[in-house]
Design a protein around this motif. Sequence first.
Motif, short mmCIF file in Angstrom:
data_model
loop_
_atom_site.label_atom_id
_atom_site.label_comp_id
_atom_site.label_asym_id
_atom_site.label_seq_id
_atom_site.Cartn_x
_atom_site.Cartn_y
_atom_site.Cartn_z
N ALA A 1 -46.25 -29.53 12.41
CA ALA A 1 -45.14 -29.54 11.47
C ALA A 1 -44.75 -28.12 11.06
O ALA A 1 -43.56 -27.81 10.90
N LEU A 2 -45.74 -27.24 10.92
CA LEU A 2 -45.43 -25.84 10.60
C LEU A 2 -44.62 -25.18 11.71
O LEU A 2 -43.64 -24.47 11.45
N ALA A 3 -45.05 -25.39 12.95
CA ALA A 3 -44.33 -24.80 14.08
C ALA A 3 -42.89 -25.31 14.11
O ALA A 3 -41.95 -24.53 14.31
N GLY A 4 -42.71 -26.61 13.91
CA GLY A 4 -41.38 -27.17 13.91
C GLY A 4 -40.52 -26.64 12.78
O GLY A 4 -39.33 -26.35 12.97
N ALA A 5 -41.11 -26.49 11.59
CA ALA A 5 -40.36 -25.99 10.44
C ALA A 5 -39.94 -24.54 10.65
O ALA A 5 -38.81 -24.15 10.29
N CYS A 6 -40.82 -23.72 11.21
CA CYS A 6 -40.47 -22.32 11.47
C CYS A 6 -39.34 -22.23 12.49
O CYS A 6 -38.39 -21.46 12.32
N PRO B 1 -63.01 -43.23 -0.76
CA PRO B 1 -61.60 -43.53 -1.06
C PRO B 1 -60.84 -42.24 -1.36
O PRO B 1 -61.30 -41.40 -2.14
N MET B 2 -59.69 -42.09 -0.73
CA MET B 2 -58.90 -40.88 -0.90
C MET B 2 -57.79 -41.08 -1.92
O MET B 2 -57.29 -42.20 -2.09
N PRO B 3 -57.39 -39.99 -2.60
CA PRO B 3 -56.27 -40.12 -3.53
C PRO B 3 -54.97 -40.38 -2.78
O PRO B 3 -54.91 -40.24 -1.56
N ARG B 4 -53.97 -40.74 -3.51
CA ARG B 4 -52.65 -40.94 -2.92
C ARG B 4 -52.21 -39.64 -2.25
O ARG B 4 -52.27 -38.57 -2.85
N PRO B 5 -51.79 -39.71 -0.98
CA PRO B 5 -51.44 -38.47 -0.27
C PRO B 5 -50.18 -37.81 -0.81
O PRO B 5 -49.24 -38.49 -1.24
N ALA B 6 -50.19 -36.50 -0.78
CA ALA B 6 -48.99 -35.74 -1.12
C ALA B 6 -48.03 -35.74 0.06
O ALA B 6 -48.35 -36.22 1.15
N ASP B 7 -46.86 -35.22 -0.15
CA ASP B 7 -45.79 -35.23 0.86
C ASP B 7 -46.01 -34.11 1.88
O ASP B 7 -46.04 -32.93 1.51
N LEU B 8 -46.17 -34.48 3.15
CA LEU B 8 -46.42 -33.49 4.20
C LEU B 8 -45.27 -32.51 4.34
O LEU B 8 -45.49 -31.30 4.43
N ASP B 9 -44.06 -33.01 4.37
CA ASP B 9 -42.90 -32.13 4.55
C ASP B 9 -42.81 -31.12 3.42
O ASP B 9 -42.49 -29.94 3.65
N ALA B 10 -43.08 -31.57 2.20
CA ALA B 10 -43.04 -30.65 1.06
C ALA B 10 -44.12 -29.58 1.17
O ALA B 10 -43.88 -28.40 0.86
N ALA B 11 -45.31 -29.97 1.64
CA ALA B 11 -46.40 -29.01 1.79
C ALA B 11 -46.05 -27.96 2.85
O ALA B 11 -46.27 -26.76 2.64
N VAL B 12 -45.51 -28.42 3.96
CA VAL B 12 -45.14 -27.49 5.04
C VAL B 12 -44.02 -26.57 4.58
O VAL B 12 -44.05 -25.36 4.83
N ARG B 13 -43.05 -27.13 3.89
CA ARG B 13 -41.96 -26.30 3.35
C ARG B 13 -42.51 -25.23 2.43
O ARG B 13 -42.06 -24.08 2.44
N GLY B 14 -43.49 -25.62 1.61
CA GLY B 14 -44.08 -24.66 0.69
C GLY B 14 -44.77 -23.51 1.40
O GLY B 14 -44.65 -22.35 0.98
N ILE B 15 -45.47 -23.80 2.49
CA ILE B 15 -46.12 -22.73 3.25
C ILE B 15 -45.10 -21.78 3.84
O ILE B 15 -45.23 -20.55 3.75
N VAL B 16 -44.06 -22.32 4.46
CA VAL B 16 -43.03 -21.46 5.07
C VAL B 16 -42.32 -20.66 3.99
O VAL B 16 -42.03 -19.46 4.17
N ASP B 17 -42.05 -21.28 2.85
CA ASP B 17 -41.43 -20.54 1.74
C ASP B 17 -42.34 -19.41 1.26
O ASP B 17 -41.86 -18.31 0.95
N ALA B 18 -43.65 -19.68 1.18
CA ALA B 18 -44.58 -18.65 0.74
C ALA B 18 -44.59 -17.47 1.69
O ALA B 18 -44.64 -16.30 1.27
#
Length: 236
Positions: free
Chosen positions: A20-25, A196-213
């Motif tokens: 997803a990171l590669a695609g976003a970049c 048991p895992m917590p409710r997952p966060a949004d992948l697209d938002a996480a990837v966007r955040g990395i690219v923005d950073a």
Amino acid sequence: MEIDGSRILVAGATGVIGGALAGACAARGASVAVAGRDAERLAERARTLGDCPARRFEAYDLDACAALAGWAQRELGGLDAVLTAVGVVAFGPAEEVPEAVAEHLCAVNALAPMAVLRGALPLLTGPGAVAAVTGVVVDRPQPGMAAYCASKSALSAWLTAVRGEQRRRRVAVVDARLPHLDTGFAGRAVAGTPPPMPRPADLDAAVRGIVDAVAEGAALVLPDGSGGVTVEAGKH
């Protein structure tokens, strides 16, 4: 740094986050080179990105990890940023985790990304960036995941120290302490059964955040408490 027109290596691009990171970049105008362990998925990833440069590597081969940036620089005609998204997880009480599993976690989660980024640093000139995915466990270590948390915390500490070293060179060092994401990562544990895992966060938002950073020269990507992430700049 400006993402549009930049040249970026993504190591771990055969995984969900790395892909997803590669695609976003690429979507933001970067020329991308991808590296990963799974040859079939790597070839498919390269095809979806316009037959971009691709190279297979093993996390245990630290010399090969360190050589990835030089390869990408040659393939892309330069290099502006390197992003790493490699990792494995194991579960279970600390006393039940075999030594071989603990060693495996440290090699893949800490030593391999360190080697990739260490090989990149001499090749980058400001403004540039390196980034690695660590995890929210850096700030909140969890029972039943001691070895995993320790390996990710080691990488985070390394990033923090390197950030201070690179500041004068204007090379940003991004620590992406992502929350739990629905990537199937826990289900591929090398040992133990996930709790048991917590409710997952949004992948697209996480990837966007990395690219923005990376674009902003920020220091941290952190959970925002509402399923997304926030980007923090400054000294950390």
